[in-house]
Structures are given as structure tokens and as C-alpha cells.
Design a protein around this motif. Structure first.
Motif, short mmCIF file in Angstrom:
data_model
loop_
_atom_site.label_atom_id
_atom_site.label_comp_id
_atom_site.label_asym_id
_atom_site.label_seq_id
_atom_site.Cartn_x
_atom_site.Cartn_y
_atom_site.Cartn_z
N SER A 115 -19.19 20.29 -7.91
CA SER A 115 -18.05 20.04 -7.03
C SER A 115 -17.97 21.01 -5.88
CB SER A 115 -16.75 20.11 -7.84
OG SER A 115 -16.61 21.39 -8.43
N ALA A 116 -18.53 22.21 -6.04
CA ALA A 116 -18.42 23.21 -4.98
C ALA A 116 -19.52 23.08 -3.94
CB ALA A 116 -18.45 24.61 -5.60
N TYR A 117 -20.71 22.75 -4.35
CA TYR A 117 -21.84 22.75 -3.43
C TYR A 117 -22.54 21.41 -3.30
CZ TYR A 117 -21.38 27.79 -3.83
OH TYR A 117 -20.90 29.07 -3.82
N GLY A 118 -22.23 20.47 -4.17
CA GLY A 118 -22.94 19.21 -4.14
C GLY A 118 -24.36 19.36 -4.66
N ARG A 119 -24.61 20.44 -5.40
CA ARG A 119 -25.93 20.69 -5.97
C ARG A 119 -25.79 20.92 -7.46
NH1 ARG A 119 -28.51 25.65 -3.56
NH2 ARG A 119 -26.40 26.48 -3.47
N GLY A 120 -26.90 20.71 -8.17
CA GLY A 120 -26.89 20.98 -9.60
C GLY A 120 -26.86 22.48 -9.87
N PHE A 121 -26.32 22.86 -11.01
CA PHE A 121 -26.16 24.27 -11.34
C PHE A 121 -27.50 25.00 -11.41
CE2 PHE A 121 -25.89 27.73 -14.44
CZ PHE A 121 -24.88 28.49 -13.88
N PHE A 122 -28.57 24.28 -11.79
CA PHE A 122 -29.87 24.92 -11.98
C PHE A 122 -30.65 25.10 -10.68
CE2 PHE A 122 -28.83 22.89 -16.04
CZ PHE A 122 -28.93 23.98 -16.89
N GLU A 123 -30.12 24.59 -9.59
CA GLU A 123 -30.80 24.76 -8.31
C GLU A 123 -30.62 26.20 -7.81
OE1 GLU A 123 -29.99 21.68 -5.47
OE2 GLU A 123 -29.70 20.19 -7.04
#
Length: 340
Positions: free
Chosen positions: A32-40
Motif C-alpha cells: 500500500s505504501a510503495y506499490g511494490r512487494g515487500f521482498f523487492e
């Protein structure tokens, strides 16, 4: 250039990647914060920010309770002033009888109410707020410009992503080389086709041996370039696929390490949420003691209700009649002889 900054090209479907993996990948790609997956790369910063926010939220909660304590104290002082003022005004007023007694009792309720609110203010200022600030101090120890716990998590996340980021850079480089080889092969093939077309157009014309030999050498060079470019495609594609396979092999260990660190941030945040819940419960008890189970309020209410029981409008009217009305001794006119 980061692998995740490149334009995404959907890979061909492969039986190696299960449907479950695709679903998990899709769910991880909705941060929700970055539009990226946590593992990126670097996406874990949202977890660090949450740790940092915990200190500020604890401060905000303490400030809110402090403001409430000041409001309660100010209200207590106003109630005392209100009670003193109106009891004094009543003592100088023309009110009388049981109505005056009840009115006086009503004004008197300001004192116990003031005590209740000043006690509530003291409970917040002397117990709840200091406990909250002490907890914040113990759990958010400063380390230069950051908090010690946040720096610890950040260091562990960086270590966990170090080799993974190198692998992503390797994949990005291999991908770039493969794409460049594909473009070079396309250009070489186009140049060769143009050369063939040119020679075909001149086949109907007479050309000397020197020109024919030169054209043949040029065509051979172009063919060699095409062959070299195609071999380069095979080589770079193999390197690219090997890098992808290496990432697939390392992914489980990388994910496991990242999840372990993430769960530690979850545990740290849980301690904050649990403490806030304890603080809310303590606040509820303070309110309950100050209102529902407060003996002073019960006594105040009992006294006021008792004063209501003695209120008697008819008695007050009778008293007024006896002291100021028709039952007072009036002086009627009588004949009075002159006395010399």
C-alpha cells in the motif's frame, strides 16, 4: 539500472511456476505504501518507518492524555469557582425556605464534582502519562539520529538483501546484454537482406570481375556478422536464463531470511499495540473509578436527592405567608384619642 525499474515483459508460461506461486507473487506486489512487494529491494523501509512511527504515536497519545488532564483540572477549578460564587450569591438573594435549601445543595455539588475531576486529572498526570512516557523511553532508545531498534532491523534487512541485490543486478545486466544481442542480430539480418536485394537487382547488368569479387566479400562479411550475432543471442540468453534459475534457487532462502526479520518487526510492533491496549484499559478504569464507582459522587447524589425530598412548595408559600403575607401582624387603623 534496477531490474524493477525496467519495463515489465511477461515471461512465457512455464510448468515450473505453480499457480500458487503466481497468486502469492500477485499478493506481494500490492504494497500500500510503495506499490511494490515487500521482498523487492528497499521495500522493507515501510516496516522501518512503522517502528519509527511507534515513538511518535506514543508521544501523541501522551500529549492527548496530558491535554485531557489540563482540561479536567481547569474544569475542576471552574466548578469550585462556580460553587463558591453561587452559594455566595444565594446567601444574599431573596430566595427562602426549602427551595433555598435545595438551591444551596445544588450549588454545593460543584465541590465534590470539582474533586472528582481534579482526581481524574491527577490520575492522568501522575500515573498514566508517566507510565506511557517511560515505556516509550525504554523501547525507543536513541542511536544518533535514529532509534536503536530501527537501526538493528535496517542492518539485518540490508544484510539479507545484499547478495539478492547483487543477483538482481546480474540479472539486469544479463537481460540487457541479451536484448542488445537480439537488436544487433536484427540489424545484421536486415543489412544482409539489403545486400542480397542489391545484388539481385544488379544481376541483370554486366559487372566486371573486380566488382563481383568485392560484392561477394561484402556479402560474406555480412553473413559472418549474422552468424556471430545469432551465436551471441544463444550465449547471452543462456547467461540470462542461468541468472534467472539462480534467483529461483536462492529465493526460498532469501524469502525465509526476510520473513524472519519481518516477524521481529511484527513482534516489536505487537508490544506497542499491546501496551496501548493496556493503557486504554487503565484509562477506562480511571474513568470508572471517577464516575461509576466514585463514593464522593454517590454521596453527592444522595445528599442532593435527600434535599429534594424536603422540598415543599406549599410549606414555602405558608412560610412566606406567615412572615411576609397575610398572616403577619398588620397595623390596622384605630381611633386614637388626642393626648395632651
Amino acid at each position: 539500472m534496477s531490474l524493477f525499474n525496467r519495463k515489465y515483459i511477461a515471461p512465457p508460461s512455464s510448468p515450473i511456476i505453480s499457480n500458487t506461486t503466481r497468486i502469492r507473487s500477485a499478493s506481494l506486489a500490492t504494497n500500500s505504501a510503495y506499490g511494490r512487494g515487500f521482498f523487492e529491494p528497499g521495500a522493507y523501509s515501510i516496516a522501518l518507518k512503522r517502528c519509527e512511527n511507534g515513538h511518535d504515536l506514543a508521544q501523541q497519545l501522551a500529549d492527548m492524555f496530558d491535554e485531557r488532564a489540563q482540561i479536567e483540572l481547569a474544569y475542576a477549578n471552574q466548578l469550585r469557582h462556580w460553587s463558591y460564587k453561587w452559594r455566595n450569591e444565594l446567601s444574599k438573594s431573596q430566595e427562602y425556605g426549602t427551595n433555598k435549601k435545595v438551591w444551596d445543595q445544588l450549588a454545593t455539588t460543584g465541590e465534590p464534582m470539582a474533586y472528582v475531576h481534579s482526581t481524574l486529572s491527577a490520575s492522568l498526570s501522575e500515573s498514566l502519562i508517566p507510565n506511557l512516557r517511560q515505556w516509550r523511553k525504554e523501547h525507543y532508545e536513541r542511536y544518533l539520529l535514529h532509534y536503536k531498534k530501527t537501526k538493528e532491523f535496517e542492518r539485518d534487512f540490508l544484510d539479507a538483501q545484499k547478495s539478492w541485490n547483487k543477483l538482481l543486478d546480474k540479472i539486469s545486466e544479463c537481460k540487457s546484454m541479451y536484448y542488445s544481442a537480439c537488436k544487433a542480430s536484427k540489424l545484421a539480418s536486415e543489412a544482409e537482406n539489403k545486400s542480397i536485394y542489391y545484388l539481385a537487382c544488379k544481376s541483370s547488368k554486366l559487372v566486371d570481375d573486380a566488382e563481383s569479387k568485392s560484392s561477394g566479400e561484402q556479402r560474406k562479411k555480412l553473413a559472418d556478422k549474422v552468424d556471430t550475432a545469432r551465436r551471441e543471442i544463444i550465449f547471452t540468453r543462456t547467461k540470462y536464463q542461468q541468472a534467472i534459475n539462480e534467483a529461483r534457487e536462492q529465493r526460498p532462502n532469501y524469502e525465509s531470511t526476510m520473513k524472519t526479520i519481518f516477524e521481529r518487526t511484527q513482534a516489536f510492533e505487537k508490544r506497542r499495540l499491546d501496551f496501548f491496549k493496556e493503557t486504554y484499559d487503565e484509562y477506562a478504569k480511571i474513568l470508572e473509578i471517577a464516575t461509576i464507582d466514585n463514593s464522593i459522587l454517590k454521596t453527592m447524589n444522595a445528599n442532593f436527592k435527600a434535599s429534594l425530598l424536603v422540598h415543599d412548595s406549599l410549606q414555602d408559600l405558608l412560610w412566606w405567608d406567615q412572615n411576609y403575607g397575610t398572616q403577619t401582624n398588620s397595623r390596622w387603623p384605630e381611633y386614637e384619642e388626642y393626648i395632651d
